[in-house]
Enzyme design. Structure first.
Site, PDB file in Angstrom:
ATOM      1  N   SER A  34       0.843  -1.193   0.000  1.00 30.79           N
ATOM      2  CA  SER A  34       0.000   0.000   0.000  1.00 30.79           C
ATOM      3  C   SER A  34       0.877   1.241   0.000  1.00 30.79           C
ATOM      4  O   SER A  34       1.822   1.339   0.776  1.00 30.79           O
ATOM      5  CB  SER A  34      -0.876   0.043   1.262  1.00 30.79           C
ATOM      6  OG  SER A  34      -1.636  -1.127   1.359  1.00 30.79           O
ATOM      7  N   HIS A  65      -5.399  -2.829  -3.884  1.00 30.02           N
ATOM      8  CA  HIS A  65      -4.401  -3.618  -4.608  1.00 30.02           C
ATOM      9  C   HIS A  65      -4.935  -4.031  -5.977  1.00 30.02           C
ATOM     10  O   HIS A  65      -6.087  -4.411  -6.116  1.00 30.02           O
ATOM     11  CB  HIS A  65      -4.023  -4.876  -3.835  1.00 30.02           C
ATOM     12  CG  HIS A  65      -3.256  -4.603  -2.581  1.00 30.02           C
ATOM     13  ND1 HIS A  65      -1.904  -4.353  -2.587  1.00 30.02           N
ATOM     14  CD2 HIS A  65      -3.649  -4.535  -1.303  1.00 30.02           C
ATOM     15  CE1 HIS A  65      -1.506  -4.138  -1.339  1.00 30.02           C
ATOM     16  NE2 HIS A  65      -2.544  -4.234  -0.545  1.00 30.02           N
ATOM     17  N   HIS A  87      -1.995 -11.872   1.742  1.00 31.57           N
ATOM     18  CA  HIS A  87      -1.723 -11.649   3.164  1.00 31.57           C
ATOM     19  C   HIS A  87      -2.207 -12.851   3.973  1.00 31.57           C
ATOM     20  O   HIS A  87      -3.239 -13.442   3.648  1.00 31.57           O
ATOM     21  CB  HIS A  87      -2.465 -10.404   3.664  1.00 31.57           C
ATOM     22  CG  HIS A  87      -1.994  -9.130   3.034  1.00 31.57           C
ATOM     23  ND1 HIS A  87      -2.511  -8.657   1.853  1.00 31.57           N
ATOM     24  CD2 HIS A  87      -1.054  -8.237   3.436  1.00 31.57           C
ATOM     25  CE1 HIS A  87      -1.899  -7.517   1.542  1.00 31.57           C
ATOM     26  NE2 HIS A  87      -1.013  -7.236   2.480  1.00 31.57           N
ATOM     27  N   TYR A  89      -3.603 -12.851   6.752  1.00 28.06           N
ATOM     28  CA  TYR A  89      -4.911 -12.614   7.393  1.00 28.06           C
ATOM     29  C   TYR A  89      -6.090 -12.900   6.473  1.00 28.06           C
ATOM     30  O   TYR A  89      -7.226 -12.976   6.928  1.00 28.06           O
ATOM     31  CB  TYR A  89      -5.005 -11.188   7.965  1.00 28.06           C
ATOM     32  CG  TYR A  89      -4.889 -10.066   6.950  1.00 28.06           C
ATOM     33  CD1 TYR A  89      -5.910  -9.808   6.046  1.00 28.06           C
ATOM     34  CD2 TYR A  89      -3.756  -9.265   6.903  1.00 28.06           C
ATOM     35  CE1 TYR A  89      -5.808  -8.780   5.116  1.00 28.06           C
ATOM     36  CE2 TYR A  89      -3.637  -8.242   5.989  1.00 28.06           C
ATOM     37  CZ  TYR A  89      -4.665  -8.002   5.096  1.00 28.06           C
ATOM     38  OH  TYR A  89      -4.551  -7.001   4.175  1.00 28.06           O
ATOM     39  N   GLU A  90      -5.838 -13.066   5.182  1.00 25.92           N
ATOM     40  CA  GLU A  90      -6.942 -13.346   4.256  1.00 25.92           C
ATOM     41  C   GLU A  90      -7.433 -14.778   4.397  1.00 25.92           C
ATOM     42  O   GLU A  90      -8.611 -15.062   4.172  1.00 25.92           O
ATOM     43  CB  GLU A  90      -6.504 -13.108   2.808  1.00 25.92           C
ATOM     44  CG  GLU A  90      -6.226 -11.646   2.487  1.00 25.92           C
ATOM     45  CD  GLU A  90      -5.539 -11.488   1.134  1.00 25.92           C
ATOM     46  OE1 GLU A  90      -6.123 -11.925   0.128  1.00 25.92           O
ATOM     47  OE2 GLU A  90      -4.424 -10.949   1.099  1.00 25.92           O
ATOM     48  N   ALA A 117       3.157  -0.802   3.936  1.00 27.61           N
ATOM     49  CA  ALA A 117       2.654   0.274   4.782  1.00 27.61           C
ATOM     50  C   ALA A 117       2.724  -0.232   6.218  1.00 27.61           C
ATOM     51  O   ALA A 117       2.391  -1.381   6.488  1.00 27.61           O
ATOM     52  CB  ALA A 117       1.216   0.603   4.409  1.00 27.61           C
ATOM     53  N   MET A 212       1.345  -6.065   8.575  1.00 27.08           N
ATOM     54  CA  MET A 212       0.706  -7.381   8.424  1.00 27.08           C
ATOM     55  C   MET A 212       1.230  -8.163   7.216  1.00 27.08           C
ATOM     56  O   MET A 212       0.544  -9.032   6.683  1.00 27.08           O
ATOM     57  CB  MET A 212      -0.812  -7.195   8.317  1.00 27.08           C
ATOM     58  CG  MET A 212      -1.435  -6.459   9.492  1.00 27.08           C
ATOM     59  SD  MET A 212      -3.194  -6.183   9.240  1.00 27.08           S
ATOM     60  CE  MET A 212      -3.541  -4.965  10.536  1.00 27.08           C
ATOM     61  N   SER A 213       2.445  -7.839   6.785  1.00 27.20           N
ATOM     62  CA  SER A 213       2.972  -8.520   5.579  1.00 27.20           C
ATOM     63  C   SER A 213       4.480  -8.720   5.723  1.00 27.20           C
ATOM     64  O   SER A 213       5.016  -8.737   6.828  1.00 27.20           O
ATOM     65  CB  SER A 213       2.674  -7.672   4.337  1.00 27.20           C
ATOM     66  OG  SER A 213       3.408  -6.459   4.365  1.00 27.20           O
ATOM     67  N   ASN A 236       0.726   5.629   9.830  1.00 24.55           N
ATOM     68  CA  ASN A 236       0.035   6.037  11.070  1.00 24.55           C
ATOM     69  C   ASN A 236       0.956   5.765  12.248  1.00 24.55           C
ATOM     70  O   ASN A 236       1.890   4.959  12.131  1.00 24.55           O
ATOM     71  CB  ASN A 236      -1.268   5.227  11.244  1.00 24.55           C
ATOM     72  CG  ASN A 236      -1.013   3.722  11.209  1.00 24.55           C
ATOM     73  OD1 ASN A 236      -0.874   3.129  10.134  1.00 24.55           O
ATOM     74  ND2 ASN A 236      -0.916   3.115  12.381  1.00 24.55           N
ATOM     75  N   HIS A 248      -8.578   1.005   8.200  1.00 27.48           N
ATOM     76  CA  HIS A 248      -7.920   0.683   6.931  1.00 27.48           C
ATOM     77  C   HIS A 248      -7.972   1.904   6.010  1.00 27.48           C
ATOM     78  O   HIS A 248      -7.004   2.213   5.312  1.00 27.48           O
ATOM     79  CB  HIS A 248      -8.610  -0.523   6.291  1.00 27.48           C
ATOM     80  CG  HIS A 248      -7.914  -1.053   5.085  1.00 27.48           C
ATOM     81  ND1 HIS A 248      -6.573  -1.371   5.060  1.00 27.48           N
ATOM     82  CD2 HIS A 248      -8.367  -1.331   3.832  1.00 27.48           C
ATOM     83  CE1 HIS A 248      -6.237  -1.821   3.857  1.00 27.48           C
ATOM     84  NE2 HIS A 248      -7.315  -1.795   3.095  1.00 27.48           N
TER      85      HIS A 248
HETATM   86  N1  HPA Z   1      -0.597  -2.017  12.340  1.00 25.24           N
HETATM   87  C1  HPA Z   1      -0.515  -3.076  11.504  1.00 25.24           C
HETATM   88  N2  HPA Z   1      -0.447  -2.942  10.185  1.00 25.24           N
HETATM   89  C2  HPA Z   1      -0.431  -1.701   9.673  1.00 25.24           C
HETATM   90  C3  HPA Z   1      -0.515  -0.557  10.486  1.00 25.24           C
HETATM   91  C4  HPA Z   1      -0.593  -0.727  11.887  1.00 25.24           C
HETATM   92  O1  HPA Z   1      -0.660   0.235  12.680  1.00 25.24           O
HETATM   93  N3  HPA Z   1      -0.483   0.512   9.654  1.00 25.24           N
HETATM   94  C5  HPA Z   1      -0.385   0.025   8.387  1.00 25.24           C
HETATM   95  N4  HPA Z   1      -0.344  -1.301   8.394  1.00 25.24           N
END
Ligand code: HPA
Length: 280
Positions: A34, A65, A87, A89-90, A117, A212-213, A236, A248
């Site tokens: 991302s 994506h 990912h 988590y999918e 990201a 998460m990747s 963030n 998200h």
């Molecule tokens: N946590 C997990 N994954 C992320 C975050 C986060 O704060 N920001 C972007 N991907």
């Protein structure tokens, strides 16, 4: 666990297709997370191919994506970019990128530049900052290599993020006047964001960025002998480190606003690899 026989057939088929469409492999692959896909518009002589045409590639379905590869060059360096990753988590399955990475290796790619990201755990790396990944923490302790045969599965992870590629990335940042932090990336399974208590624990463990990747892909890439570099775009402050609620949409929005800077820097890194003797 990967059914290696089926996957091998899919990889052979994918490599044959890549060879016939694009010829010899570029030395460099980029996995676009991302916020990083702006780099696609900086690829010259770009040719696109949907993941749907490559049997070994995943078909991820995350908002933001596009699932395709882009083959072309940046400056003198040929490159293949992967837009879209599977990912964990999918599906709960952390082997989703195995086929894609092994296809790249067998095609002839030498190094994979991973981008993502991340949430920042450091006040000196606010949203919009770029961080070079020096090492990672596999917090879920999940491995895409479970069930793999042979002693190659005992992969040395002590130098997973290639020292020469990192030094080169730092030199490019300096030449461009681009601020680039360095730190440890920690993988959180997701898809829920972390709790503030988890983030405090991750910080105590020495993590600077959370996402998460990336970690399963780095393990897979090292297992098949690809060199790895990683760049995190902070979208963030991690949970509990700012008053903002984590969504998200917020991470995508922040990623969007840093897209140009991230793309420009990434393109400069790719172009610089044309002059690195070990990449020839
Ligand atoms: N946590 C997990 N994954 C992320 C975050 C986060 O704060 N920001 C972007 N991907």
């Amino acid at each position: 666990m990967i059914d290696n026989k089926t996957l091998d057939i899919q990889i052979a088929d994918s490599v044959a297709k890549l060879n016939s469409l694009f010829g010899a492999a570029p030395a460099v692959a980029v996995v676009l997370g991302s916020g990083w896909s702006g780099a696609v518009s900086l690829v010259e002589d770009a040719k696109h191919l949907s993941y749907a045409e490559l049997a070994a590639f995943p078909q991820p379905k995350v908002e933001g994506h596009v699932n395709e590869i882009v083959v072309g060059r940046i400056g003198a360096q040929r490159v293949v970019m992967l837009r879209g990753r599977a990912h964990t988590y999918e599906s709960g399955n952390c082997t989703g990128m195995a086929g894609a990475l092994r296809t790249l290796k067998r095609w002839g790619v030498k190094a994979v530049l991973q981008t993502n990201a991340s949430g920042s755990l450091r006040s000196d790396l606010p949203p919009g900052s770029l961080m070079l990944i020096t090492d990672h923490i596999n917090a879920p302790q999940r491995s895409p290599l479970v069930g793999e045969p042979g002693s190659e599965r005992f992969v040395d992870m002590s130098t997973a993020y290639d020292a020469e590629l990192r030094a080169n990335a730092l030199a490019v940042a300096k030449a461009q006047g681009q601020a680039l932090g360095e730190g440890v990336y920690i993988w959180a399974l997701g898809p829920q964001f972390e709790t503030p208590a988890e983030i405090r624990m991750f910080a105590a463990w020495g993590a600077s960025a959370v996402g998460m990747s990336t970690v399963p892909e780095t393990i897979l890439a090292r297992h098949c002998g690809l060199r790895v570099m990683g760049l995190a775009l902070m979208t963030n402050m991690a949970a509990g480190l700012s008053d903002e609620a984590l969504t998200h949409a917020l991470t995508l929005q922040q990623a969007q606003s840093s897209a140009e800077v991230a793309a420009k820097y990434l393109a400069a890194v790719v172009a610089s690899l044309a002059e690195l003797p070990s990449m020839q």
